[in-house]
Design an enzyme around this catalytic site. Structure first.
Site, short mmCIF file in Angstrom:
data_model
loop_
_atom_site.label_atom_id
_atom_site.label_comp_id
_atom_site.label_asym_id
_atom_site.label_seq_id
_atom_site.Cartn_x
_atom_site.Cartn_y
_atom_site.Cartn_z
N ASP A 20 0.85 -1.18 -0.01
CA ASP A 20 0.17 0.05 -0.10
C ASP A 20 0.88 1.34 0.02
O ASP A 20 1.42 1.51 0.82
CB ASP A 20 -0.82 -0.15 1.11
N ASP A 24 -4.00 3.84 2.63
CA ASP A 24 -5.54 3.85 2.92
C ASP A 24 -5.61 2.19 3.48
O ASP A 24 -6.99 1.79 3.32
CB ASP A 24 -6.24 3.99 1.80
N ASP A 28 -2.05 -1.14 -3.78
CA ASP A 28 -2.13 -0.37 -4.93
C ASP A 28 -1.04 -0.65 -6.25
O ASP A 28 -0.06 -1.30 -5.80
CB ASP A 28 -2.48 1.13 -4.70
N ASP A 97 -6.31 -10.96 -14.88
CA ASP A 97 -7.16 -11.79 -14.68
C ASP A 97 -8.21 -11.53 -15.34
O ASP A 97 -8.88 -10.38 -15.28
CB ASP A 97 -7.51 -11.78 -13.06
N ASP A 199 -10.51 -16.56 -15.30
CA ASP A 199 -11.34 -17.22 -14.40
C ASP A 199 -12.43 -18.37 -14.69
O ASP A 199 -13.18 -18.02 -15.44
CB ASP A 199 -11.81 -15.95 -13.41
N GLU A 252 -8.20 -20.94 -15.24
CA GLU A 252 -8.75 -21.58 -14.02
C GLU A 252 -9.67 -22.63 -14.19
O GLU A 252 -10.85 -22.03 -14.60
CB GLU A 252 -8.90 -20.65 -12.97
N HIS A 321 -4.69 -17.23 -4.19
CA HIS A 321 -5.45 -16.46 -3.30
C HIS A 321 -6.59 -17.20 -2.87
O HIS A 321 -7.46 -16.57 -1.81
CB HIS A 321 -5.98 -15.13 -4.06
N ASP A 322 -6.93 -18.54 -3.26
CA ASP A 322 -8.16 -19.21 -2.87
C ASP A 322 -7.70 -20.21 -1.90
O ASP A 322 -8.47 -20.75 -1.36
CB ASP A 322 -9.01 -19.71 -4.01
#
Ligand code: ISL
Length: 541
Positions: A20, A24, A28, A97, A199, A252, A321-322
């Protein structure tokens, strides 16, 4: 065109959790740019960016409300262009993605569809409910990937959502949908991206909306998994767009077996270049992922071996990330973390195929240390918990299920250093930082030649210079129940990779050889140490 991606190491960035720059609490694009030198020093050739598009973030960006812009949390299109240029200057490529099974319910297409717009209504899948006596039920019995019904009523009809209620499925029978998405691909390829991670791409086409056979999870799947309609769309996208650029795609693909993967990736059909299968990730699960059991190496080895043999080329990965962190699932909880993380890394980087590393894997990040559901943000975990409440599961069981399987385990902020919030943000992080960041972080490991990070750099570098690892044949070698051995063979270079998944020493019996790489600096020729991973080179005979 040269298939350069076969020799690449791909690194997945989950942008919310990476770095970041403006305090915030959300990662990013300028944050990513600030870490490109780090990625270069690791040896990364390609970055896969999880979604950075505008999104209400019901599913952290996998619910896209505009395919041709950047979410303000992440920056602007100008930041994106700068990132592409900065990557190019370092010879790093970017893939995006591509989430085209569904959009967000806040996408303008869906807003118009809800108002019965004559053009946009048909961009989505609508159907009237079914009457059972006086009660109205959804149009069919399909269940969603996140648990519960796959339909939500909106006005007179229901719309299909295979994921959350805020992710309506697109209707791929509609030619306008094809045309719009084709333009999306061209938009990003023209901005300089080198391909897409697609995806849930093998479920985009639904053959019918009939009831499905009842399953423990995903009732209805026989109507949409790997159907000819999806194959055809992929072939068209290749012909109309992808073939005009020097790029690659990785799909995926859920519930895919090796035959389906071959059909998707065969060079004659040209649909996708590679897929992510999930069979090896299910070695510690029963049925769908919410039911966890002990990891079984025998099953894991069998699956890896099958995919290596049956596909000409594919991806190798243990994290994304899953999925919970590999170090928290593929070795026992009390295994020494540093050698075990290195051994798993060696496996991913030495199998045949393109390796994918997920942010933090290269420093041995572990599952999040969440103490209650309040600390978890993932829509899937909350949906499952609600369902389990309805089914009267006791709270302790519900929490156990979620703690070990939640996708947030892998989404905790990247651990850069031992300053507050692991150096991820100067503000309040969107998801709790793992409290082990003081010992597990990039800065500590950068200066330590025995760290997980240094080992990753070493193997990546070794791989780049080894024809056998880059292109060689693969063959499993028979070994004991606690070990996984395989060879990689290319002309004069013959390597054997030995991985010890246990806490005992293992005697090895090998012809004359030379140790090339080991996670134990003083590796012994006769014994493999607990959790040792090594590469040996067989002497020419
Ligand atoms: O882990 C899984 C299979 O073992 C599933 O989570 C599966 O990968 C997933 O449901 C599909 O994932 C993708 O699409 C989802 C999104 O929530 C995930 O983050 C994404 O990777 C919907 O877009």
């Amino acid at each position: 065109m040269k298939k350069w991606w076969k020799e690449s190491v791909v690194y997945q960035i989950y942008p919310r959790s990476f770095c970041d720059s403006d305090g915030d609490g959300v990662g990013d694009i300028p944050g990513i740019i600030s870490k490109l030198d780090y990625l270069k020093s690791l040896g990364v050739d390609v970055i896969w960016l999880s979604p950075v598009y505008p999104s209400p973030n019901d599913d952290n960006g996998y619910d896209i409300s505009d395919y041709k812009d950047i979410h303000p949390d992440f920056g602007t299109l100008a930041d994106f262009d700068r990132m592409v240029a900065e990557c190019r200057a370092r010879d790093i490529k970017i893939i995006m993605d591509l989430v085209i099974n569904h959009t967000s319910d806040e996408h303008k297409w869906f807003k118009l569809a809800k108002q019965n717009d004559p053009i946009y209504r048909d961009y989505y899948i609508w159907k009237k409910g079914k009457l059972k006596g006086k009660k109205e039920l959804p149009p069919n019995n399909w269940t969603s990937f996140f648990g519960g019904d796959a339909w939500k009523k909106e006005g007179e009809e229901y719309y299909l959502h295979l994921f959350s209620t805020k992710q309506p499925d697109l209707n791929w029978n509609n030619e306008n949908v094809y045309r719009e998405i084709k333009e999306v691909l061209a938009f990003w390829l023209d901005r300089g991206v080198a391909g897409f991670r697609c995806d849930v791409i093998n479920i985009i086409f639904k053959t019918s909306l009939e009831d499905g056979k009842k399953h423990l999870a995903l009732t209805g799947k026989e109507h949409y998994v790997s159907k000819e309609g999806a194959h055809e769309i992929l072939r068209r996208l290749r012909k109309d767009i992808l073939s005009k650029y020097d790029c690659f795609t990785v799909g995926e693909t859920v519930l895919v077996n090796t035959q389906m993967a071959r059909d998707l990736c065969s060079s004659e059909r040209g649909e996708l270049d590679m897929v992510f299968g999930f069979e090896h990730m299910e070695s510690d699960q029963i049925g769908y992922k919410w039911f966890k059991r002990k990891f079984r190496l025998s099953r894991f080895k069998k699956v890896i071996d099958k995919w290596q043999r049956e596909l000409e080329w594919n991806t190798n990965y243990l994290e994304n990330h899953d999925q919970p962190r590999s170090i928290s699932r593929f070795v026992p909880r009390d295994a020494p973390k540093i050698p075990a993380a290195k051994m798993l890394g060696l496996m991913v980087l030495s199998l045949r195929g393109t390796p994918f590393i997920y942010e933090g894997e290269e420093i041995g990040m572990t599952n999040g240390d969440f103490e209650s559901l309040d600390e978890i943000m993932d829509v899937e975990s909350h949906t499952i918990d609600k369902l389990a409440v309805k089914l009267h599961f006791p709270k302790s069981i519900r929490w156990k299920m979620i703690k070990y399987t939640s996708r947030d385990n892998a989404r905790t902020p990247m651990q850069w250093n031992n300053s507050e919030n692991a150096g991820f943000t100067s503000g309040t992080p969107w998801l709790k930082v793992n409290s082990n960041y003081k010992s597990i972080n990039v800065e500590n490991q950068s200066g330590d030649k025995n760290s997980v990070l240094s080992f990753y750099k070493q193997i990546i570098n070794y791989r780049k210079n080894s024809p056998a690892l880059l292109r060689g044949d693969y063959k499993m070698i028979k070994s004991s129940a606690n070990t996984f051995f395989f060879s990689r063979d290319c002309g004069t270079e013959k390597l054997i990779i030995m991985l010890n998944f246990s806490d005992s020493r293992v005697k090895i019996n090998m012809p004359p050889n030379e140790i090339q790489v080991s996670n134990f600096p003083l590796a012994d020729k006769v014994f493999l140490q607990p959790y040792e991973g090594r590469i040996i080179k067989l002497a020419k005979q």
